[in-house]
Design an enzyme around this catalytic site. Structure first.
Site, PDB file in Angstrom:
ATOM      1  N   TYR A   1      37.485 -37.308  23.929  1.00  0.00           N
ATOM      2  CA  TYR A   1      36.652 -36.772  24.745  1.00  0.00           C
ATOM      3  C   TYR A   1      35.364 -36.143  23.647  1.00  0.00           C
ATOM      4  CZ  TYR A   1      39.571 -36.673  28.689  1.00  0.00           C
ATOM      5  OH  TYR A   1      40.310 -36.710  29.782  1.00  0.00           O
TER       6      TYR A   1
ATOM      7  N   TYR B   1      30.024 -43.769  18.883  1.00  0.00           N
ATOM      8  CA  TYR B   1      28.858 -43.280  19.461  1.00  0.00           C
ATOM      9  C   TYR B   1      27.739 -42.490  18.758  1.00  0.00           C
ATOM     10  CZ  TYR B   1      32.893 -42.847  22.697  1.00  0.00           C
ATOM     11  OH  TYR B   1      34.216 -42.831  23.614  1.00  0.00           O
TER      12      TYR B   1
ATOM     13  N   ASP C   1      30.584 -41.578  31.305  1.00  0.00           N
ATOM     14  CA  ASP C   1      30.155 -40.665  32.383  1.00  0.00           C
ATOM     15  C   ASP C   1      28.917 -40.961  32.876  1.00  0.00           C
ATOM     16  OD1 ASP C   1      32.555 -39.024  31.959  1.00  0.00           O
ATOM     17  OD2 ASP C   1      31.237 -37.576  30.591  1.00  0.00           O
TER      18      ASP C   1
END
Length: 562
Positions: free
Chosen positions: A521, A448, A378
């Site tokens: 996600y 992440y 994003d």
């Protein structure tokens, strides 16, 4: 060159004799010896049908005309033909037809500048055509025609070491040739030379053209003709109908040929042949063997339509896409991966695509580029660690950069003042680079680091509970935030491992480090997306959880690592 109603050649004169000598005694002798093997009356018949000299040679399989005579003009070729077969008187007779208006007689000079168009090749092997401006262009030899092609390549600024040559011709050429062959069979099928030479040794028109100009092009361009990503394509189109052959020929043969073929797409061979030329001899043999004498009318000459205009030539020079690949890091939370415009308003201050593409495109001098990446983040997510694999596809590159130039470009991109994006391991790639990235994207793992807030103080048990979860499967429905552009599906994903890192002087904020299956996600995995992702960090800890910031710290793929 003569008009459609004039003879295909004039008697050899002093000027032609000089040209023949200057062309090289060895070449002339070689061609003369080959021409002497031809059947004189058959040659006269073809001339009377207004078949051009090069088509006559290729119908008889005179390959010496292809490889050794690229500099010879039609007048010289006709002169050699006339002398070798003792047809000079016939050629003179053909130059003044009985029914021709004397006021329309042409001088020798006029005959050389006014083209006529072969009833088989439609002028293609006479190197007569209309260009993209609809101007009539005529060249006497294969070499002269190759000069035009070479100039187009050079004007385009293309840097090449090799090239492939591709030609597309109207299908009516094959039909025209078939009709002429049927006519010749009507007269000569019982003769040995016809069965052994005229049918079996014929060189297809397309192949004849390509073989004629390949060697001159190699010399003019200083490049080899063969398999290459750089393509020179000649597309000939013609609006007029082909020779009118009997209906049974159309039904028996032409339709069969169309059904067994495939579309004439760009190929990768050095000299590419379409389905028609590849099967041409086979089709014609089958046609000639299946047609009886009484099937073909004696009035073929009356059915031959005069060709009033040559083909239209579209000349295209282009390179297949080249790929520059590497990995990128994105340091800003206000840079999108690709250009993002909503209602004419840019979202973010820049894009990875534009930053990288604007540097690589000038390096390759291409027409345009496409940006491809192994996944995406994003706009508010940073890409750190080893970076994300990407490819820049350059369309019609005129310059293929060296390894040194690519490294210099990488250095310049990394020296930009804004420091929004960095690239690593930039290199030239073939199609295998694209395959590696696509295959790796489906199997990759991603790591992440997320800054997470929960609605209660963090406990030591929370750290142990999160760390104990290995290879945990979760079910995610398409997030609400992307439902407007993604299908409403349920996806099963895997969280490989997680761990929590406390933040000093904060009881409710912490860093969550995790490794997941590609396509997970992460934001929804943290807050649960109103129950659309389960389990989530919130449901596991039994409290509300929100994500404040997210970074991609590693994309585990083997490609473009160094």
């Amino acid at each position: 060159m003569v008009s459609g109603t004039d003879a295909p050649a004039e008697v050899i004169n002093d000027r032609d004799e000089a040209h023949v000598i200057s062309a090289g005694d060895d070449v002339v002798k070689l061609l003369t010896d080959a021409v002497r093997t031809l059947h004189p009356q058959a040659v006269k018949d073809l001339l009377s049908l207004e078949v051009c000299i090069r088509c006559i040679f290729r119908l008889f399989g005179v390959r010496e005309c292809i490889y050794n005579c690229t500099l010879l003009s039609p007048s010289i070729l006709y002169s050699i033909l006339g002398k070798a077969l003792d047809l000079e008187g016939d050629l003179v007779d053909n130059s003044s037809r009985a029914n021709e208006d004397p006021s329309k007689q042409h001088s020798t000079k006029e005959l050389e500048i006014e083209p006529n168009f072969c009833r088989i090749c439609l002028g293609i092997l006479q190197f007569v055509y209309h260009d993209d401006k609809n101007m009539l262009v005529r060249r006497d030899s294969a070499h002269d025609f190759a000069v035009i092609i070479a100039e187009v390549v050079k004007q385009g600024g293309h840097q090449i070491d090799n090239f492939s040559l591709e030609v597309s011709v109207p299908p009516s050429i094959i039909e025209n040739e078939q009709a002429v062959r049927l006519y010749m069979q009507r007269k000569y099928n019982s003769e040995v030379w016809f069965r052994e030479k005229f049918i079996s040794e014929c060189v297809p028109a397309k192949e004849f053209l390509k073989l004629s100009i390949a060697t001159p092009l190699e010399t003019l361009l200083g490049a080899q003709c063969g398999l290459s990503s750089f393509r020179i394509r000649l597309t000939f189109g013609h609006s007029e109908a082909s020779i009118k052959v009997p209906d049974f020929v159309e039904k028996k043969e032409c339709n069969k040929r169309r059904k067994t073929g495939a579309s004439d797409d760009l190929g990768t061979a050095g000299i590419e042949c379409s389905y028609i030329s590849a099967n041409e001899n086979h089709v014609t043999k089958r046609s000639l063997n299946g047609v009886q004498d009484h099937d073909f009318p004696d009035c073929l000459k009356l059915q031959l339509e005069k060709v009033n205009e040559p083909c239209h030539l579209t000349l295209l020079c282009c390179r297949a896409p080249i790929y520059i690949g590497g990995r990128y890091l994105k340091y800003s939370r206000n840079v999108s991966q690709t250009r993002w415009i909503i209602d004419d308003e840019r979202m973010g201050e820049a894009s990875v695509e534009e930053i990288i593409g604007s540097s690589i495109l000038p390096m390759c001098q291409g027409d345009n580029y496409k940006f491809h990446a192994a996944g995406r983040e994003d706009i508010d997510v940073r890409m750190l660690g080893s970076g994300r694999p990407f490819l820049v596809e350059i369309q019609n590159a005129r310059h293929v950069p060296s390894e040194v130039v690519i490294k210099e470009t990488e250095g310049k991109m990394n020296m930009l003042e804004n420091k929004l994006v960095k690239v690593k391991n930039l290199r030239m790639l073939g199609n295998e680079g694209w395959t590696m990235m696509r295959e790796g994207e489906a199997e990759k793992q991603k790591q992440y680091t997320a800054l997470v807030w929960i609605s209660r103080p963090l406990k030591d048990d929370d750290l142990q509970r999160i760390a104990s979860l290995k290879e945990m499967q979760i079910l995610q429905r398409t997030p609400i935030r992307v439902l407007h552009r993604r299908s409403p599906l349920e996806r099963q994903k895997v969280i490989h491992w997680m761990k929590i890192e406390r933040i000093t002087e904060s009881s409710q904020y912490f860093l969550l480090h995790l490794c997941t299956q590609a396509g997970t996600y992460i934001k929804e995995f943290v807050h649960g997306d109103f129950g659309r992702t389960h389990p989530s960090i919130g449901s596991i800890l039994g409290c509300r959880a929100e994500i404040s910031q997210l970074d991609v710290t590693d994309v585990k793929m083997d490609c473009f690592l160094g």
